[in-house]
Design a protein around this motif. Structure first.
Motif, PDB file in Angstrom:
ATOM      1  N   SER A  88     -89.804 -34.458  25.717  1.00  0.00           N
ATOM      2  CA  SER A  88     -88.552 -33.900  25.172  1.00  0.00           C
ATOM      3  C   SER A  88     -88.689 -32.417  24.847  1.00  0.00           C
ATOM      4  O   SER A  88     -87.688 -31.703  24.786  1.00  0.00           O
ATOM      5  N   LYS A  89     -89.914 -31.950  24.643  1.00  0.00           N
ATOM      6  CA  LYS A  89     -90.155 -30.538  24.344  1.00  0.00           C
ATOM      7  C   LYS A  89     -90.404 -29.708  25.603  1.00  0.00           C
ATOM      8  O   LYS A  89     -90.588 -28.500  25.510  1.00  0.00           O
ATOM      9  N   SER A  90     -90.445 -30.356  26.752  1.00  0.00           N
ATOM     10  CA  SER A  90     -90.717 -29.669  28.016  1.00  0.00           C
ATOM     11  C   SER A  90     -89.445 -29.597  28.842  1.00  0.00           C
ATOM     12  O   SER A  90     -88.578 -30.485  28.748  1.00  0.00           O
ATOM     13  N   PRO A  91     -89.292 -28.566  29.661  1.00  0.00           N
ATOM     14  CA  PRO A  91     -88.106 -28.486  30.527  1.00  0.00           C
ATOM     15  C   PRO A  91     -88.117 -29.584  31.569  1.00  0.00           C
ATOM     16  O   PRO A  91     -89.173 -30.033  32.021  1.00  0.00           O
ATOM     17  N   CYS A  92     -86.926 -30.012  31.947  1.00  0.00           N
ATOM     18  CA  CYS A  92     -86.792 -31.052  32.966  1.00  0.00           C
ATOM     19  C   CYS A  92     -85.681 -30.613  33.938  1.00  0.00           C
ATOM     20  O   CYS A  92     -84.565 -30.301  33.502  1.00  0.00           O
ATOM     21  N   PRO A  93     -85.968 -30.536  35.214  1.00  0.00           N
ATOM     22  CA  PRO A  93     -87.227 -30.888  35.891  1.00  0.00           C
ATOM     23  C   PRO A  93     -88.276 -29.803  35.730  1.00  0.00           C
ATOM     24  O   PRO A  93     -87.957 -28.645  35.452  1.00  0.00           O
ATOM     25  N   SER A  94     -89.530 -30.187  35.906  1.00  0.00           N
ATOM     26  CA  SER A  94     -90.643 -29.258  35.765  1.00  0.00           C
ATOM     27  C   SER A  94     -91.647 -29.514  36.881  1.00  0.00           C
ATOM     28  O   SER A  94     -91.905 -30.663  37.243  1.00  0.00           O
ATOM     29  N   ALA A  95     -92.203 -28.418  37.400  1.00  0.00           N
ATOM     30  CA  ALA A  95     -93.241 -28.528  38.420  1.00  0.00           C
ATOM     31  C   ALA A  95     -94.635 -28.400  37.825  1.00  0.00           C
ATOM     32  O   ALA A  95     -95.620 -28.415  38.566  1.00  0.00           O
ATOM     33  N   GLU A  96     -94.718 -28.289  36.490  1.00  0.00           N
ATOM     34  CA  GLU A  96     -96.015 -28.171  35.839  1.00  0.00           C
ATOM     35  C   GLU A  96     -96.775 -29.492  35.915  1.00  0.00           C
ATOM     36  O   GLU A  96     -96.208 -30.566  35.675  1.00  0.00           O
ATOM     37  N   ALA A  97     -98.062 -29.395  36.244  1.00  0.00           N
ATOM     38  CA  ALA A  97     -98.877 -30.601  36.384  1.00  0.00           C
ATOM     39  C   ALA A  97     -98.998 -31.343  35.058  1.00  0.00           C
ATOM     40  O   ALA A  97     -98.965 -32.580  35.021  1.00  0.00           O
ATOM     41  N   SER A  98     -99.134 -30.603  33.965  1.00  0.00           N
ATOM     42  CA  SER A  98     -99.304 -31.246  32.669  1.00  0.00           C
ATOM     43  C   SER A  98     -98.067 -32.056  32.283  1.00  0.00           C
ATOM     44  O   SER A  98     -98.170 -33.173  31.763  1.00  0.00           O
ATOM     45  N   THR A  99     -96.875 -31.508  32.552  1.00  0.00           N
ATOM     46  CA  THR A  99     -95.638 -32.225  32.233  1.00  0.00           C
ATOM     47  C   THR A  99     -95.484 -33.476  33.095  1.00  0.00           C
ATOM     48  O   THR A  99     -95.149 -34.558  32.596  1.00  0.00           O
ATOM     49  N   ASN A 100     -95.734 -33.347  34.372  1.00  0.00           N
ATOM     50  CA  ASN A 100     -95.589 -34.499  35.267  1.00  0.00           C
ATOM     51  C   ASN A 100     -96.652 -35.559  34.998  1.00  0.00           C
ATOM     52  O   ASN A 100     -96.418 -36.749  35.220  1.00  0.00           O
ATOM     53  N   ARG A 101     -97.801 -35.126  34.510  1.00  0.00           N
ATOM     54  CA  ARG A 101     -98.826 -36.114  34.145  1.00  0.00           C
ATOM     55  C   ARG A 101     -98.357 -36.956  32.961  1.00  0.00           C
ATOM     56  O   ARG A 101     -98.627 -38.160  32.887  1.00  0.00           O
ATOM     57  N   LEU A 102     -97.651 -36.329  32.036  1.00  0.00           N
ATOM     58  CA  LEU A 102     -97.080 -37.089  30.923  1.00  0.00           C
ATOM     59  C   LEU A 102     -96.085 -38.139  31.427  1.00  0.00           C
ATOM     60  O   LEU A 102     -96.018 -39.252  30.903  1.00  0.00           O
TER      61      LEU A 102
END
Length: 645
Positions: free
Chosen positions: A321-335
């Motif tokens: 919820s604190k990360s932008p969506c959609p995101s290409a960041e590996a850390s966000t997608n790992r979550l």
């Protein structure tokens, strides 16, 4: 009076007397509150005493005049308080020369702006100075971080020189670079060398030597675990004292590797407790992103082992919820992947898809969740459903007016997944259209991804449409303008325009290598003997030659010896001089010598004869009869015997 007191203050100051300098500054400032000289020296004294927040308070109280005078000290205090963006802005406005460049590189490194740090170190290395050894050490460390971050194209070092191997710091950083590349064996050799140099160094006190050996041993433990050398890893554990590690980040990495080396995973609850004992590192002592992601992944994995599914869903949802969506960041997608694992509750395959698909319907723009669903479909062999899932999410992104959504819609990594799925099903037209749309979108951006443009242009070369060839030519021309040494761009441009307007590319032919030069060192015979399939033309020629070799003329057949037949296979009364009946394979009644006996047989034979006389009786066909439920005809009713009713 102020200048005399300041002069006497500096005369009494020594490198180990920062408390006394601070006390003298306070006495001076008590008499003259706005003495900028005393304020500046007080800031330096506080920095020497590692009182960075107090130094920032003095700088804020001193106003813009003090900040401008002590620009380098101000930037350093901000850096030590983990205010990295402010520190970079401050040091950029500082006129401290070479010292400011060193600090900017250090802050950029801590802010994980490794490309900028590498540029500064390279610029500083162009002129010789007493800190050349430090520059070499820091440059190797920056390259290792670039490799770990996935920006290998910006790495400048390849192999350590003889001078690099004379320092344990440089040898250690060179080992880290090799480990980041995956060359674990070479990294182990360099770690051994760094360890030996450190142990035999006469410039280090016993305390400093022990402090320097700790990170080397922890990194060595990681290499041994990755290589599966469990016995050596267990022996190395005796040399590592976690209690002696001062930095929380290093202590956290050490605890993680020690737990894994001791193989406590047999009991997931013991593993869970061990991985959560070390407190989190903060400020400038925090882990880098690639380290944090790995440890966070370990933490989530052990949460799944102890079946904390609901807690996994809540914690990952809060972070997402604190990360932008959609995101290409590996850390966000790992979550997102771990969030999906929480919903799956330990299940895989179709059972996991049943739980995850409703979540994807609610969050169609979650790329990590989408890739998880695609992976599950592919594992199940259902490529078509995987394509449908990707296309549905892409439509959701395409309908948005947000620029971030559009960037995600044409993200090269996401499109590469879709193209790979199309290739599995042989959908060439979809591949061309997908890559062409992405190329048209990214060409409008200031830094388009060259790999995607190259893939799109190469795909359009296989099209029969002249407009597609023209588009391919434009893309290859654009790539050549970005890099004039790109031979693939030149070759692609020539290939795309040769059939459209040969005069435009005729001048470019000289820049392409000769075919004879490209294949000069290729041994065709060796390739074919190794199992390389021949071309279609050569395969057809070989097949024709083989077929011709199998054909024989009538003269060859007559000249061949007659095959001998065993007597046991010959019929009784066999006469070799008598010619066998050619109709011996036909049934008896189908032979020309067959003569039926009797009136009925003669009539049947006449009816079967082709070209015989056809009677009207023979032409009549039987009429269809409706079967009666009572059974039997009129005669049957007449002949039926009377029975009891």
């Amino acid at each position: 009076m102020v200048a005399q007191s300041l002069s006497s203050l500096l005369q009494r100051a020594t490198i180990d007397d920062h408390e006394e300098v601070l006390q003298s500054c306070n006495e001076t400032l008590a008499k003259s509150k706005n003495d900028i000289h005393a304020q500046h020296i007080k800031v330096i004294a506080l920095l020497k005493l590692d009182r960075f927040e107090d130094a920032l308070r003095v700088l804020e109280a001193g106003g813009d005049a003090l900040k401008k005078r002590a620009g380098l000290e101000h930037a350093y205090a901000l850096y030590k308080c983990a205010k990295l963006e402010e520190a970079l802005d401050t040091v950029a406005r500082s006129d401290a020369g070479r010292g400011a460049s060193h600090l900017e590189a250090q802050v950029s490194y801590r802010a994980e702006q490794f490309r900028r740090a590498a540029e500064i170190y390279e610029k500083l290395s162009q002129s010789s100075s007493p800190e050349d050894n430090d520059l070499s050490i820091n440059s190797w460390a920056t390259d290792a971080q670039l490799q770990w971050k996935g920006e290998a194209e910006y790495v400048r070092h390849e192999r350590p020189s003889r001078e690099d191997l004379e320092s344990f710091e440089t040898a250690y950083n060179a080992a880290c670079l090799n480990i980041a590349k995956g060359a674990l064996a070479q990294g182990e050799v360099l770690l051994n060398r760094a360890k030996n140099i450190c142990q035999t160094s006469e410039d280090l006190s016993p305390e400093d030597r022990a402090a320097e050996l700790l990170p080397i041993s922890i990194q060595y433990l990681y290499v041994l675990i990755r290589q599966g050398k469990t016995e050596e890893a267990e022996a190395l554990l005796k040399e590592i004292s976690v209690e002696d590690i001062q930095e929380l980040s290093t202590k956290k990495v050490a605890c993680n590797n020690i737990v894994l080396a001791r193989q406590t995973a047999v009991n997931p609850f013991v593993l869970y407790k061990a991985l959560h004992e070390t407190p989190e590192a903060i400020n400038n002592d925090r882990l880098f992103d690639f380290q944090q992601n790995a440890l966070l992944g370990n933490s989530h994995a052990v949460d799944l082992l102890v079946q904390k599914y609901d807690g996994m869903i809540r914690s990952t949802a809060k972070a997402l919820s604190k990360s932008p969506c959609p995101s290409a960041e590996a850390s966000t997608n790992r979550l997102s992947v771990y969030n999906a694992a929480g919903y799956a509750r330990g299940e895989t395959g179709q059972k996991a898809l049943k739980q995850i698909l409703p979540v994807l319907e609610r969050r169609p723009k979650d790329l990590g969740l989408l890739l998880t669903v695609v992976q599950l479909y592919v594992n199940a062999g259902n490529t078509t459903s995987a394509i449908i899932a990707v296309e549905r999410s892409l439509r959701s992104l395409e309908e948005s007016i947000s620029e971030a959504d559009q960037d995600a819609r044409f993200n090269p990594g996401l499109l590469s997944v879709l193209v790979a799925l199309y290739q599995r099903e042989g959908r060439k037209l979809q591949i061309q259209s997908t890559l062409a749309q992405a190329a048209a979108y990214w060409r409008k951006k200031p830094e388009p991804p060259a790999s995607l443009l190259r893939a799109a242009a190469t795909s359009l070369l296989h099209s029969d449409d002249r407009s597609d060839l023209a588009t391919a030519g434009d893309l290859f021309r654009f790539l050549y303008q970005q890099d004039s040494n790109d031979r693939m761009a030149i070759a692609g441009y020539v290939a795309s325009q040769a059939t459209l307007d040969y005069s435009q590319v005729e001048s470019q032919l000289d820049r392409l290598p000769e075919i004879s030069d490209l294949v000069a060192e290729i041994d065709v015979s060796a390739l074919e003997s190794a199992g390389i399939a021949p071309s279609a033309s050569s395969a057809a020629a070989a097949a024709a030659a083989f077929a011709g070799a199998r054909k024989r003329s009538a003269a060859d057949k007559e000249g061949r010896a007659t095959k001998r037949v065993r007597k046991s296979r010959l019929p009784e009364n066999y006469d070799a001089d008598k010619k066998p009946d050619p109709e011996r394979w036909l049934p008896l009644r189908d032979r020309s010598s067959y003569r039926p006996k009797g009136r009925k047989n003669k009539q049947r034979a006449a009816d079967r004869t082709q070209g015989g006389v056809v009677t009207e009786k023979a032409e009549e066909s039987p009429a269809p009869q409706q079967q009666k439920s009572g059974g039997g005809g009129g005669n049957a009713k007449k002949n039926k015997k009377k029975g009891k009713r």
